[in-house]
Structures are given as C-alpha cells and as structure tokens.
Design a protein around this motif. Sequence first.
Motif, short mmCIF file in Angstrom:
data_model
loop_
_atom_site.label_atom_id
_atom_site.label_comp_id
_atom_site.label_asym_id
_atom_site.label_seq_id
_atom_site.Cartn_x
_atom_site.Cartn_y
_atom_site.Cartn_z
N ASP A 60 0.80 -1.23 0.00
CA ASP A 60 0.00 0.00 0.00
C ASP A 60 0.84 1.28 0.00
O ASP A 60 0.30 2.37 0.22
CB ASP A 60 -0.92 0.02 1.23
N SER A 126 -4.43 -7.15 -1.35
CA SER A 126 -4.02 -7.26 -2.76
C SER A 126 -5.18 -7.23 -3.75
O SER A 126 -5.04 -6.72 -4.86
CB SER A 126 -3.21 -8.55 -2.96
N LEU A 127 -6.34 -7.77 -3.36
CA LEU A 127 -7.42 -7.93 -4.33
C LEU A 127 -8.61 -6.99 -4.13
O LEU A 127 -9.09 -6.38 -5.09
CB LEU A 127 -7.91 -9.38 -4.31
N LEU A 128 -9.12 -6.88 -2.90
CA LEU A 128 -10.41 -6.22 -2.70
C LEU A 128 -10.35 -4.78 -2.22
O LEU A 128 -11.25 -3.99 -2.51
CB LEU A 128 -11.26 -7.03 -1.72
N LYS A 129 -9.32 -4.42 -1.49
CA LYS A 129 -9.29 -3.11 -0.84
C LYS A 129 -9.48 -1.96 -1.82
O LYS A 129 -10.20 -0.99 -1.53
CB LYS A 129 -7.96 -2.93 -0.09
N ARG A 130 -8.87 -2.04 -2.98
CA ARG A 130 -8.93 -0.94 -3.94
C ARG A 130 -10.04 -1.11 -4.98
O ARG A 130 -10.27 -0.20 -5.78
CB ARG A 130 -7.59 -0.82 -4.68
N LYS A 131 -10.72 -2.24 -4.95
CA LYS A 131 -11.67 -2.54 -6.01
C LYS A 131 -13.11 -2.71 -5.55
O LYS A 131 -14.03 -2.48 -6.33
CB LYS A 131 -11.24 -3.81 -6.75
N SER A 132 -13.31 -3.15 -4.32
CA SER A 132 -14.66 -3.52 -3.91
C SER A 132 -15.07 -2.85 -2.61
O SER A 132 -14.27 -2.72 -1.67
CB SER A 132 -14.75 -5.04 -3.73
N GLY A 135 -14.58 -5.03 0.58
CA GLY A 135 -13.26 -5.43 1.05
C GLY A 135 -13.19 -5.53 2.57
O GLY A 135 -12.48 -6.37 3.12
N SER A 192 -8.78 7.04 -3.24
CA SER A 192 -9.78 6.35 -4.08
C SER A 192 -10.05 4.92 -3.59
O SER A 192 -10.16 3.98 -4.38
CB SER A 192 -9.32 6.32 -5.55
N ILE A 193 -10.15 4.76 -2.26
CA ILE A 193 -10.47 3.46 -1.68
C ILE A 193 -11.99 3.38 -1.51
O ILE A 193 -12.59 4.20 -0.80
CB ILE A 193 -9.78 3.27 -0.31
N PRO A 194 -12.64 2.40 -2.12
CA PRO A 194 -14.11 2.35 -2.14
C PRO A 194 -14.72 1.73 -0.88
O PRO A 194 -15.29 0.65 -0.91
CB PRO A 194 -14.39 1.47 -3.36
#
Length: 287
Positions: A60, A126-132, A135, A192-194
């Motif tokens: 991060d 690695s997978l969800l924090k920045r995308k979902s 997360g 930009s963390i959703p």
Amino acid sequence: MFRTYLKLIKPGIVAGNLVAVTGGYFLGSSGDIRWITGMLVAISVALVISSACAANNILDRDIDALMARTRDRPLVKSEISTVAAKAIVLCLGIGGVALLYAATGQYLPAALILVGYAVYVGLYTSLLKRKSVYGTLAGSLSGAIPPVVGYCSASGQFDAAAITLLVMFSLWQMPHSYAIAIFRAADYQAASIPVYPAIKGWPAAKRQMAGYIAAFSATVPVLSLLGYAGPIYLVPSLAIGLYWLRLAFQGFSATDEVQWARKIFISSIAVIVVLNVAMALTALSIR
C-alpha cells in the motif's frame, strides 16, 4: 532506527490483537492455564501479525503517500528499503508460524493463522481493498482469527466456541472499520479506496453499523448459553455491547456525524478490551 522499524509493523494493531489472542487463550484453557505456552502463543501471533502489517505497508505504499494519516510511514518516506521490508516480512512470518507450532505441537493454530494471513494480505490488501466496497468484509474475517488461534491453541480443537469467537469478532470489526471510514473520509477519498460509507452514503453506513452491533450483541451471550463462560463473562460483555448499540442508534439523530463516528470507534476499543478481560476472568475463576 528502532522506532522506524517499529512503525513498519503497526504496533497499535499488534497490541490490539495481543489482547484478543490472550482472551481467546484463557477461554480455551478452561481453568487449566499453561502460562509459558500462552506467552509463546501470544509472541508467535504478534510476530505473524507484524509480518502481515509490514506486507500491507509494502503493498500500500503508493496509496499511503496520498493519505494524511499514513504519509509518514517508513516506506513512503524511503526510511526503509523495500528489500529490507520484504526480508522483515519473511523473517517475522516464518518465525511466528514456526514458534506457534513449536509452542502448541498442533497444526490447527498454525493453519488458522496462515489462513488469516492469506485473507489479510492476499484477499483484502491485494485484491479487494482498492476494487470492492466489500473489502472490509474480508478484512473482518482476518481480524477475527487471533482470538480463535488463542482459543484453539489452548483447547486443541475447533468447536462451537471457536466458531462463536470467529463470528463475534468478525461482526465487531465491521462497525469499527466503518467508523474509521467516516471520520477519515478525506483520506479514503484521496486514495480512491471504495469503502462502504463513501460509496453507499453515511445514512446507509449507519444502518449497517447498527445492524452489525445488534448482531454482535446478540452473539455475546452464546458462549454462556453453550456453557463455555459464566456470569463473570456475560454481565460486563453484554452491558458494554448494549451500550455500544445505544450509541449506534444515536447516530441516526447525530448533528456531528464525525464526532459520533469517533465515539463509535473509541467505544469499539472499550468493547473488545472488556470482552477479552471478561473471558480471561472466566478462566481464572475456574481455578
């Protein structure tokens, strides 16, 4: 230099999880407390969590540079090289898992801590924090693993109490994390963390938080109903849980939502301390 490396492993998170693993260990001991083993279990879990936090800092470091609360972290300021940080991750992680197995002589606690590590570093960071927006759910699962590891290290089994701890601590993590997302909204927006409160809105987040805290409070008595803990655990744990729930409902009429979120966050720390101290006192009372 020591303080620089200490910041890499996020000592506040490590300390919080030490409270949780200790409470779980006492609960699993059922009065037959093996103090040396418990100390080694706590140290081993602290090492693994330190490794996971350092790995999180590596992964991060780009978004950490964008947030006010994280822009002073060692990797962002190049106070520690990425190569050195990776070496620390490996040494702490391997050493922690090896010590946990050596201390308990069981595969179960080691397997559980590895699952928690994989979920936190792999699935969440690695997978969800920045995308979902979901997360946080993955993060809540990894955050619930330490007390379960403590319990299984002492009891030697994954039973109804272990499942209850997993559910209870996962539920606790959600409003705790959402509260941070509200009073640190500017940071999450900058990176930009959703997170759920930012994407779905604060009113929806408040409803979710109240629901999670209600579910948490309903789960608290299960350990007593199943015979794993008595009144020494139940009374203070249920009382602090209901107080937290009352505070959650106050959010629907709060005029200063940021201040309210901070109260929810601070109260969540009090809840987890009371819960784990109560579990420890239950074990000590059996002796």
